[in-house]
Scaffold this motif. Structure first.
Motif, PDB file in Angstrom:
ATOM      1  N   ARG A  74      18.429  -4.200  21.406  1.00 25.24           N
ATOM      2  CA  ARG A  74      17.585  -2.864  21.672  1.00 25.24           C
ATOM      3  C   ARG A  74      16.578  -3.045  22.356  1.00 25.24           C
ATOM      4  O   ARG A  74      15.900  -2.077  22.840  1.00 25.24           O
ATOM      5  CB  ARG A  74      17.582  -2.494  20.314  1.00 25.24           C
ATOM      6  CG  ARG A  74      16.384  -2.952  19.340  1.00 25.24           C
ATOM      7  CD  ARG A  74      16.302  -2.162  18.031  1.00 25.24           C
ATOM      8  NE  ARG A  74      15.577  -3.123  17.181  1.00 25.24           N
ATOM      9  CZ  ARG A  74      14.520  -3.080  16.789  1.00 25.24           C
ATOM     10  NH1 ARG A  74      13.654  -2.458  17.308  1.00 25.24           N
ATOM     11  NH2 ARG A  74      13.984  -3.830  15.829  1.00 25.24           N
ATOM     12  N   ILE A  75      15.959  -4.042  22.758  1.00 21.32           N
ATOM     13  CA  ILE A  75      14.701  -4.447  23.555  1.00 21.32           C
ATOM     14  C   ILE A  75      14.845  -4.917  24.782  1.00 21.32           C
ATOM     15  O   ILE A  75      14.462  -4.343  25.815  1.00 21.32           O
ATOM     16  CB  ILE A  75      13.685  -5.344  22.664  1.00 21.32           C
ATOM     17  CG1 ILE A  75      13.038  -4.436  21.252  1.00 21.32           C
ATOM     18  CG2 ILE A  75      12.399  -5.607  23.693  1.00 21.32           C
ATOM     19  CD1 ILE A  75      12.210  -5.166  20.622  1.00 21.32           C
ATOM     20  N   GLY A  76      15.731  -5.933  24.822  1.00 21.30           N
ATOM     21  CA  GLY A  76      16.037  -6.699  26.389  1.00 21.30           C
ATOM     22  C   GLY A  76      16.955  -5.740  27.162  1.00 21.30           C
ATOM     23  O   GLY A  76      17.616  -4.813  26.670  1.00 21.30           O
ATOM     24  N   ARG A  77      16.811  -5.746  28.479  1.00 18.99           N
ATOM     25  CA  ARG A  77      17.441  -4.676  29.175  1.00 18.99           C
ATOM     26  C   ARG A  77      18.545  -5.354  30.084  1.00 18.99           C
ATOM     27  O   ARG A  77      18.875  -4.871  31.141  1.00 18.99           O
ATOM     28  CB  ARG A  77      16.387  -3.870  29.999  1.00 18.99           C
ATOM     29  CG  ARG A  77      15.452  -3.208  29.247  1.00 18.99           C
ATOM     30  CD  ARG A  77      16.199  -1.706  29.044  1.00 18.99           C
ATOM     31  NE  ARG A  77      15.036  -0.972  28.316  1.00 18.99           N
ATOM     32  CZ  ARG A  77      15.243  -0.600  26.783  1.00 18.99           C
ATOM     33  NH1 ARG A  77      16.084  -0.853  26.250  1.00 18.99           N
ATOM     34  NH2 ARG A  77      14.091   0.163  26.440  1.00 18.99           N
ATOM     35  N   LEU A  78      18.777  -6.891  29.732  1.00 22.85           N
ATOM     36  CA  LEU A  78      19.537  -7.604  30.725  1.00 22.85           C
ATOM     37  C   LEU A  78      20.844  -7.128  30.777  1.00 22.85           C
ATOM     38  O   LEU A  78      21.866  -7.500  31.682  1.00 22.85           O
ATOM     39  CB  LEU A  78      19.251  -9.140  31.066  1.00 22.85           C
ATOM     40  CG  LEU A  78      17.942  -9.396  31.446  1.00 22.85           C
ATOM     41  CD1 LEU A  78      17.667 -10.935  31.323  1.00 22.85           C
ATOM     42  CD2 LEU A  78      17.640  -8.990  32.730  1.00 22.85           C
ATOM     43  N   GLU A  79      21.405  -6.817  29.514  1.00 21.30           N
ATOM     44  CA  GLU A  79      22.797  -6.465  29.439  1.00 21.30           C
ATOM     45  C   GLU A  79      23.953  -7.386  29.453  1.00 21.30           C
ATOM     46  O   GLU A  79      24.804  -7.312  29.863  1.00 21.30           O
ATOM     47  CB  GLU A  79      23.309  -5.229  30.206  1.00 21.30           C
ATOM     48  CG  GLU A  79      22.443  -3.929  29.790  1.00 21.30           C
ATOM     49  CD  GLU A  79      22.734  -3.314  28.586  1.00 21.30           C
ATOM     50  OE1 GLU A  79      23.775  -3.510  28.081  1.00 21.30           O
ATOM     51  OE2 GLU A  79      21.752  -2.879  27.812  1.00 21.30           O
ATOM     52  N   LEU A  80      23.427  -8.807  29.127  1.00 26.77           N
ATOM     53  CA  LEU A  80      24.360  -9.816  29.136  1.00 26.77           C
ATOM     54  C   LEU A  80      25.146  -9.946  28.047  1.00 26.77           C
ATOM     55  O   LEU A  80      24.986  -9.558  26.826  1.00 26.77           O
ATOM     56  CB  LEU A  80      23.731 -11.161  29.117  1.00 26.77           C
ATOM     57  CG  LEU A  80      22.678 -11.498  30.388  1.00 26.77           C
ATOM     58  CD1 LEU A  80      22.141 -12.752  30.303  1.00 26.77           C
ATOM     59  CD2 LEU A  80      23.590 -11.607  31.829  1.00 26.77           C
ATOM     60  N   SER A  81      26.402 -10.277  28.444  1.00 27.81           N
ATOM     61  CA  SER A  81      27.611 -10.423  27.335  1.00 27.81           C
ATOM     62  C   SER A  81      27.334 -11.711  26.310  1.00 27.81           C
ATOM     63  O   SER A  81      26.619 -12.476  27.068  1.00 27.81           O
ATOM     64  CB  SER A  81      28.990 -10.512  27.957  1.00 27.81           C
ATOM     65  OG  SER A  81      29.169 -11.432  28.733  1.00 27.81           O
ATOM     66  N   THR A  82      27.855 -11.961  25.371  1.00 21.12           N
ATOM     67  CA  THR A  82      28.166 -13.151  24.650  1.00 21.12           C
ATOM     68  C   THR A  82      28.432 -14.234  25.579  1.00 21.12           C
ATOM     69  O   THR A  82      27.884 -15.251  25.505  1.00 21.12           O
ATOM     70  CB  THR A  82      28.982 -12.948  23.467  1.00 21.12           C
ATOM     71  OG1 THR A  82      28.159 -11.773  22.649  1.00 21.12           O
ATOM     72  CG2 THR A  82      29.184 -14.120  22.719  1.00 21.12           C
ATOM     73  N   ALA A  83      29.550 -13.920  26.234  1.00 23.55           N
ATOM     74  CA  ALA A  83      30.145 -15.024  27.419  1.00 23.55           C
ATOM     75  C   ALA A  83      29.007 -15.567  28.314  1.00 23.55           C
ATOM     76  O   ALA A  83      28.990 -16.482  28.639  1.00 23.55           O
ATOM     77  CB  ALA A  83      31.335 -14.795  28.120  1.00 23.55           C
ATOM     78  N   GLY A  84      28.401 -14.288  28.974  1.00 25.82           N
ATOM     79  CA  GLY A  84      27.153 -14.680  29.686  1.00 25.82           C
ATOM     80  C   GLY A  84      26.258 -15.552  29.199  1.00 25.82           C
ATOM     81  O   GLY A  84      25.577 -16.460  29.804  1.00 25.82           O
ATOM     82  N   LEU A  85      25.545 -15.437  27.851  1.00 25.38           N
ATOM     83  CA  LEU A  85      24.781 -16.080  27.201  1.00 25.38           C
ATOM     84  C   LEU A  85      25.330 -17.531  27.096  1.00 25.38           C
ATOM     85  O   LEU A  85      24.642 -18.712  26.988  1.00 25.38           O
ATOM     86  CB  LEU A  85      24.313 -15.326  25.990  1.00 25.38           C
ATOM     87  CG  LEU A  85      23.398 -14.358  26.267  1.00 25.38           C
ATOM     88  CD1 LEU A  85      23.091 -13.725  24.555  1.00 25.38           C
ATOM     89  CD2 LEU A  85      21.987 -14.621  26.734  1.00 25.38           C
ATOM     90  N   LYS A  86      26.456 -17.512  26.736  1.00 29.44           N
ATOM     91  CA  LYS A  86      27.106 -18.916  26.548  1.00 29.44           C
ATOM     92  C   LYS A  86      26.961 -19.582  27.654  1.00 29.44           C
ATOM     93  O   LYS A  86      26.978 -20.947  27.956  1.00 29.44           O
ATOM     94  CB  LYS A  86      28.643 -18.888  25.988  1.00 29.44           C
ATOM     95  CG  LYS A  86      28.446 -18.503  24.607  1.00 29.44           C
ATOM     96  CD  LYS A  86      29.979 -18.459  24.019  1.00 29.44           C
ATOM     97  CE  LYS A  86      30.237 -18.028  22.569  1.00 29.44           C
ATOM     98  NZ  LYS A  86      31.725 -18.184  22.146  1.00 29.44           N
ATOM     99  N   LYS A  87      27.394 -19.016  28.923  1.00 31.45           N
ATOM    100  CA  LYS A  87      27.216 -19.784  30.182  1.00 31.45           C
ATOM    101  C   LYS A  87      25.779 -20.130  30.497  1.00 31.45           C
ATOM    102  O   LYS A  87      25.728 -21.177  31.093  1.00 31.45           O
ATOM    103  CB  LYS A  87      27.790 -18.848  31.182  1.00 31.45           C
ATOM    104  CG  LYS A  87      29.393 -18.561  31.172  1.00 31.45           C
ATOM    105  CD  LYS A  87      29.817 -17.706  32.657  1.00 31.45           C
ATOM    106  CE  LYS A  87      31.201 -17.449  32.692  1.00 31.45           C
ATOM    107  NZ  LYS A  87      31.338 -16.391  33.516  1.00 31.45           N
TER     108      LYS A  87
END
Length: 90
Positions: A19-32
């Motif tokens: 709710r605070i961060g604004r980068l909108e990365l997916s779970t897959a994006g964070l795993k990458k």
């Protein structure tokens, strides 16, 4: 110069369920992102020690049974699971 020690602050604020961060990365994006950090560190000639810490991760819905809560907690767990897997391959 090669480092002897690397710190990775694997926060999950960039997650789309945060709710605070604004980068909108997916779970897959964070795993990458995690995989990239672990791969880069393991490829350093100095074989530095890696310190992994967590931060951030503020679900849009604080109810533990909600999907956003589950996604954020899973992303925190992924940071450490991927680190353990990367070290097991060394």
């Amino acid at each position: 110069t090669q480092p002897d020690l690397v710190f990775f602050q694997g926060g999950v604020d960039p997650h789309q369920a945060d709710r605070i961060g604004r980068l909108e990365l997916s779970t897959a994006g964070l795993k990458k992102r995690n995989a990239l950090v672990y791969r880069l560190v393991s490829g350093l000639q100095s074989a530095p020690r890696l310190v992994v810490t967590l931060g951030g991760g503020y679900p849009r819905n604080l109810e533990p049974s909600s999907p956003p809560f589950h996604q954020v907690v899973q992303s925190h767990m992924d940071v450490y699971r991927q680190c353990a897997a990367a070290h097991a391959r060394l």
